[in-house]
Enzyme design. Structure first.
Site, mmCIF file in Angstrom:
data_model
loop_
_atom_site.group_PDB
_atom_site.id
_atom_site.type_symbol
_atom_site.label_atom_id
_atom_site.label_comp_id
_atom_site.label_asym_id
_atom_site.label_seq_id
_atom_site.Cartn_x
_atom_site.Cartn_y
_atom_site.Cartn_z
ATOM 1 N N ASN A 20 34.667 41.251 51.457
ATOM 2 C CA ASN A 20 33.731 40.289 50.866
ATOM 3 C C ASN A 20 32.850 39.774 51.993
ATOM 4 O OD1 ASN A 20 32.392 38.165 49.700
ATOM 5 N ND2 ASN A 20 34.215 36.918 49.297
ATOM 6 N N HIS B 259 35.593 33.134 42.873
ATOM 7 C CA HIS B 259 35.967 32.873 44.277
ATOM 8 C C HIS B 259 36.011 31.362 44.483
ATOM 9 C CE1 HIS B 259 35.839 32.694 48.627
ATOM 10 N NE2 HIS B 259 36.241 33.956 48.623
ATOM 11 N N GLU C 9 34.916 29.584 46.735
ATOM 12 C CA GLU C 9 33.623 29.004 47.160
ATOM 13 C C GLU C 9 32.703 28.807 45.953
ATOM 14 O OE1 GLU C 9 32.969 31.946 50.211
ATOM 15 O OE2 GLU C 9 34.678 31.109 51.289
ATOM 16 N N GLU D 218 44.104 33.723 46.779
ATOM 17 C CA GLU D 218 43.486 33.295 48.040
ATOM 18 C C GLU D 218 43.721 31.794 48.217
ATOM 19 O OE1 GLU D 218 40.123 35.959 49.513
ATOM 20 O OE2 GLU D 218 39.202 34.623 48.073
ATOM 21 N N GLY E 254 38.975 31.579 56.012
ATOM 22 C CA GLY E 254 38.066 31.332 57.129
ATOM 23 C C GLY E 254 38.629 30.361 58.161
ATOM 24 N N LYS F 50 30.348 37.860 51.831
ATOM 25 C CA LYS F 50 29.813 36.501 51.588
ATOM 26 C C LYS F 50 28.306 36.491 51.895
ATOM 27 C CE LYS F 50 34.404 34.682 52.268
ATOM 28 N NZ LYS F 50 35.254 33.564 52.632
ATOM 29 N N SER G 239 42.190 34.913 55.780
ATOM 30 C CA SER G 239 42.428 35.261 57.190
ATOM 31 C C SER G 239 43.263 36.532 57.365
ATOM 32 C CB SER G 239 43.051 34.081 57.945
ATOM 33 O OG SER G 239 42.161 32.964 57.904
HETATM 34 P P1 13P Z 1 38.548 35.158 55.364
HETATM 35 O O1 13P Z 1 39.173 36.540 55.464
HETATM 36 O O2 13P Z 1 37.355 34.992 56.258
HETATM 37 O O3 13P Z 1 39.577 34.087 55.497
HETATM 38 O O4 13P Z 1 37.965 35.036 53.872
HETATM 39 C C1 13P Z 1 38.788 35.304 52.799
HETATM 40 C C2 13P Z 1 37.957 35.335 51.569
HETATM 41 O O5 13P Z 1 37.502 34.317 51.092
HETATM 42 C C3 13P Z 1 37.692 36.645 50.975
HETATM 43 O O6 13P Z 1 37.154 36.490 49.698
#
Ligand code: 13P
Length: 260
Positions: A12, A102, A104, A174, A180, A14, A219
């Site tokens: 992903n 997601h 976010e 997640e 992140g 982003k 992560s």
């Molecule tokens: P990270 O791997 O940067 O923690 O992000 C995970 C994520 O949100 C994947 O959709």
């Protein structure tokens, strides 16, 4: 991970990488990821909307066996929704997997469970596979509410979805506190939550739970991918930061070759 469920490693991206950078990353990945890798593992890449056509053309022209993914879509088929993208537009671009709900999108853009359920159904209606994201905040985890939060998100996300459709789907657990942050759920905690995701699906849809693929995200890195992927209820990884670099993403795709 079970023998019957094919692992799915998804990148992903982003809101990173313009279409030139996306093209470069895909081309670097093709040098690093072998035919044996994609025989063993499904790989999907989820660029920003503005890159999808470029990535599609590159995957097709060079016969690269990665699945094309999107990060988001609207649930309506067309209309006065400035800035939004319809599921059918993604299907026409050869998109196979669409991330839905997601954290976010939920937390920053206020997507509700009802909207997310409408998107799951719209993605399925367009013959693409939703990757339904669920997960708890740190406060919810510390209050002992992780399972109830995730159970509610799955129940509402899968409302009015038929068992055979659920069987074809991907659910990504997640934990928000691990996204992140460099903090990963321990393999035991990730396994326990992914098992609980599967049990919720079993309560709703019986044997669809044996087929639905459950990813862990938060992560994921080359150093923890193998241990996470060795858990019986973890069938894949949804990777953010580490998917933006060819070496680290390829290494995660190749987790089966790692020593723990
Ligand atoms: P990270 O791997 O940067 O923690 O992000 C995970 C994520 O949100 C994947 O959709």
């Amino acid at each position: 991970m079970s023998e019957e469920r094919r692992p799915l490693i998804s990148g992903n991206w982003k809101m990173h990488l313009n279409h030139f950078e996306a093209l470069k990353l895909v081309q670097e990945l093709t040098y690093l990821v072998s035919r044996d890798d994609v025989d063993a593992v499904d790989v999907s890449v989820h660029p920003p909307f503005t890159d999808i056509r470029t990535v599609q053309t590159s995957l097709e022209a060079d016969k690269i066996p990665f699945f094309l993914g999107a990060q988001h879509c609207h649930f309506e088929e067309k209309g006065a929704f400035t800035g939004e993208v319809a599921p059918s537009m993604l299907a026409k671009l050869g998109v196979s997997y669409v991330i839905v709900g997601h954290s976010e999108r939920r937390e920053v853009f206020g997507e509700t469970d009802a909207m997310i359920n409408a998107k799951v159904r719209a993605v399925l209606a367009n013959e693409m596979t939703p990757i339904l994201c669920v997960g708890e905040t740190l406060d919810e985890r510390e209050a002992g509410e992780a399972e109830s939060k995730v159970t509610g998100q799955i129940q509402s996300g899968l409302a009015k979805v038929k068992a055979d459709q659920v069987a074809s789907m991907v659910i990504a657990y997640e934990p928000i506190w691990a996204i992140g942050t460099g903090k990963t759920a321990s393999a035991e905690d990730a396994q326990a939550m992914c098992e609980s995701v599967r049990n919720v699906v079993r309560d709703l849809h019986g044997s669809a739970a044996d087929a639905v693929r459950v990813q862990y995200g938060g992560s994921v890195k080359p150093t923890n991918a193998k241990e996470l992927m060795s858990q019986p209820d973890i069938d894949g990884a949804l990777v953010g930061g580490a998917s933006l670099e060819a070496e680290s993403f390829a290494s995660i795709v190749q987790y089966r070759l790692h020593q723990i």
